[in-house]
Design an enzyme around this catalytic site. Structure first.
Site, short mmCIF file in Angstrom:
data_model
loop_
_atom_site.label_atom_id
_atom_site.label_comp_id
_atom_site.label_asym_id
_atom_site.label_seq_id
_atom_site.Cartn_x
_atom_site.Cartn_y
_atom_site.Cartn_z
N GLY A 89 -26.46 36.57 -72.90
CA GLY A 89 -26.80 36.66 -71.48
C GLY A 89 -27.87 35.66 -71.07
O GLY A 89 -27.77 35.01 -70.02
N CYS A 90 -28.88 35.51 -71.90
CA CYS A 90 -29.97 34.58 -71.58
C CYS A 90 -29.49 33.13 -71.63
O CYS A 90 -29.94 32.30 -70.83
CB CYS A 90 -31.14 34.80 -72.53
SG CYS A 90 -31.89 36.45 -72.33
#
Length: 158
Positions: free
Chosen positions: A48-49
């Site tokens: 996600g990051c």
């Protein structure tokens, strides 16, 4: 630990000087006179990051053309941030808040819900800071995917 105090539009952005992914230091006050997008993310090189960082990277030219500087902040060590920058061709500063004091000051570290459980960690957040150092927008619990596009729309860039 209880929920962190949150910032709101008009609040002074908490000042900081933090180490960067390139071995230098970044001081918020040095960016006075420019608009800043400071986004807090839990951990470099996680799916996600990485998606969020790449979305900011891919929008960087148009954000800068509109007068915005982008800075990513996480509790990762500078060395890990350097690896992240190199691996994913991140073209904006990443700062290391290893003691989480700046994340806490921004209300981006504390209790949060994760898969139905209460945990303590980084609350994925984005702060738009105006030229005078005031919070223009404080967005908490943002999604990793699609957030940059929504932010661009909210800022009138799309």
């Amino acid at each position: 630990m209880t929920a962190p105090a949150r910032l709101a539009a008009g609040d002074a952005a908490p000042e900081f000087t933090l180490p960067t992914d390139t071995g230098g230091q970044l001081t918020l006050a040095d960016l006075r006179g420019r608009k800043v997008i400071l986004y807090a993310y839990p951990a470099a090189m996680t799916p996600g990051c990485t998606k969020q960082a790449c979305d900011f990277r891919d929008s960087l030219a148009s954000l800068q053309a509109a007068g915005y500087e982008v800075i990513g902040i996480s509790p990762d060590k500078p060395e890990k941030l350097a690896t992240f920058r190199e691996r994913d061709a991140i073209t904006f500063p990443l700062v290391a808040d290893t003691d989480k004091s700046v994340l806490t000051a921004y209300g981006a570290y504390g209790e949060k819900q994760s898969y139905g459980r209460t945990v303590t960690g980084v609350i994925r957040s984005t702060f738009v800071i105006d030229e005078s150092g005031k919070i223009e927008r404080a967005l908490y619990n943002v999604k990793a995917t699609g957030h940059v596009a929504k932010l661009r729309r909210d800022l009138g860039l799309d």
